[in-house]
Design an enzyme around this catalytic site. Structure first.
Site, PDB file in Angstrom:
ATOM      1  N   HIS A   1      13.657  -0.439   8.378  1.00 30.44           N
ATOM      2  CA  HIS A   1      13.842  -1.692   9.117  1.00 30.44           C
ATOM      3  C   HIS A   1      13.630  -1.517  10.616  1.00 30.44           C
ATOM      4  CE1 HIS A   1      14.801  -5.792   9.557  1.00 30.44           C
ATOM      5  NE2 HIS A   1      15.716  -5.890   8.616  1.00 30.44           N
TER       6      HIS A   1
ATOM      7  N   ASP B   1      -1.840 -10.349  -3.211  1.00 23.29           N
ATOM      8  CA  ASP B   1      -2.824 -10.335  -4.306  1.00 23.29           C
ATOM      9  C   ASP B   1      -3.834  -9.231  -4.019  1.00 23.29           C
ATOM     10  OD1 ASP B   1      -4.842 -10.711  -6.131  1.00 23.29           O
ATOM     11  OD2 ASP B   1      -5.156 -12.836  -5.664  1.00 23.29           O
TER      12      ASP B   1
END
Length: 436
Positions: A157, A382
């Site tokens: 993070h 994708d």
């Protein structure tokens, strides 16, 4: 789900940037350093096998080549965390590489149709990264028995918030989808100048800002019994009803108001107790001038709103609208001065040099912490074989923490991922789906 042995690791290697990249220590802003002790964010994407793609589906060589291309622009992800001579955490950018794991599992994609986050899910599909390694980013591609794939990611993070992380996943998947062709444009390139969020000299914290900005504090305690992670699906019709009941506010304000009131009621908090909501806010557009559109790093601060339980948990629509309006007002008060004050406050606290917080796994029972991924391109990963069947954070470790995500169908529905005490699950679910 079984144990880690249910997944067999076939390969573990490092993927380096495909071209020479800058070599330097990347200075981290106070908004980065406050997250230095948070570790790697675990997420999992599930993909169903595409008929006719035998031998090509999630081709590992293709994924590695696409990642190597993406890392040229996103080179800090291939670096290593280290401490500089002054004791400040930084990213050593020298193209050391991203951890890339290939594995096989006897699970099938359909086993995860009603998948819930859990420590077991993380152990199965998210690459394990030793904290002492300094590795910033890792992925694990697990081929399932049905031919589908689980893609697990672990991104520290301190390197990036959700906006920046999804920007990278969009770029990596686009390179794969387009067979390595150059898909980036000038506007798509990430900006790595984190000095744009440097503290002022001298730092100045405006007193009024502390009514809006919440210093990033985790004071974990032990929960009252076992905890569970659960995803609740809120339909577009229910979202619309909540927005109407709350006076026409945004989806975030309406859903957050409803979750807050349901959690207070399910926990049976005394009516005169003060309860606190904290939530993330993106500062990119609040700076003057605004940060570059694709600023890469952490550009979020925590905002806060508090109230008495008898107000927050009230079943009346008038009080719901009042609580939602209070949340909206807090967001509107986040101007450039609040952001600068937050940065200056964190710099003064020297958060990057403090030890990690204690390891309890619950927030105070009067606190709710909400992280919004609403509107983010969560389902845009994708790689050339279709969008993911599901994407979720692999586990939420502390009770009282909520993630909000779009439902994935483009219809305005919302997924609420919450960690809570198992004992209140039934009551919370009943309240959440009750008519408003």
């Amino acid at each position: 789900m079984g144990a880690k042995e249910e997944v067999k690791v076939l390969e573990s290697c490092l993927v380096m940037p495909g071209e020479e990249t800058p070599t330097h220590g990347l200075w981290l802003s106070p908004l980065d350093l406050v997250l230095a002790g948070r570790g790697h964010t675990p997420a999992v994407y599930f993909y169903r096998f595409v008929s006719g793609s035998t031998g090509d589906f999630f081709d590992v060589a293709k994924l590695k080549a696409a990642m190597a291309k993406a890392l040229v622009a996103f080179y800090p992800l291939a670096g290593r965390l280290r401490v500089d001579d002054s004791g400040r955490t930084e990213i050593d950018c020298a193209g050391q590489g991203v951890l890339f794991v290939v594995a096989h599992s006897d699970f099938a994609a359909d086993d995860f149709n009603d998948c819930q986050p859990s420590p077991e899910l993380r152990k199965l599909f998210v690459p394990h990264i030793d904290g002492s390694s300094g590795i910033v980013f890792g992925v694990q591609v697990t081929f399932l028995k049905c031919g589908g794939v689980a893609l697990g990611t672990a991104l520290h993070h301190v390197a990036a918030d959700g906006v920046s992380a999804f920007h990278f996943f969009q770029t990596w998947s686009a390179f794969s989808r387009n067979n390595g062709e150059n898909v980036t444009t000038t506007l798509d390139l990430p900006c790595h100048d984190r000095t744009l969020l440097r503290a002022r000299c001298p730092p100045v914290v405006h007193p009024d800002s502390l009514d809006v900005f919440y210093p990033f504090k985790i004071n974990p305690c032990e929960p009252l019994g076992p905890i569970i992670n659960k995803i609740f699906a809120i339909s577009d019709d229910q979202v619309d009803a909540l927005k109407r009941a709350c006076g026409g506010v945004s989806t975030f304000c309406a859903v957050t108001t409803h979750v807050w009131r349901c959690l207070c009621a399910a926990r049976q908090l005394p009516s005169d107790t003060t309860t606190r909501l904290t939530f993330t806010a993106n500062v990119r557009g609040r700076m003057r001038p605004p940060l570059p559109a694709h600023y890469f790093g952490n550009a979020i601060i925590w905002l806060t709103s508090a109230g008495k339980v008898h107000d927050v948990a009230s079943p009346s629509k008038e009080m719901m609208a009042s609580v939602a309006s209070r949340i909206r007002g807090t967001i509107r008060r986040m101007d450039e001065e609040v952001v600068h004050s937050a940065i200056d406050y964190l710099e003064q606290q020297e958060t990057g040099n403090k030890p990690a917080p204690p390891s309890g796994n619950s927030l105070s029972k009067t606190e709710l912490r909400v992280v919004s991924w609403l509107g983010m391109p969560v389902y845009d990963a994708d790689f050339g074989w279709g969008k993911p069947l599901m994407m979720l954070r692999a586990v939420v470790p502390r009770a009282g923490v909520v993630f909000l995500m779009d439902g994935g169908r483009g219809d305005g529905s919302v997924h609420i991922l919450i960690c809570m005490e198992t004992a209140i699950l039934t009551d919370f679910q009943r309240l959440l789906y009750a008519p408003v």
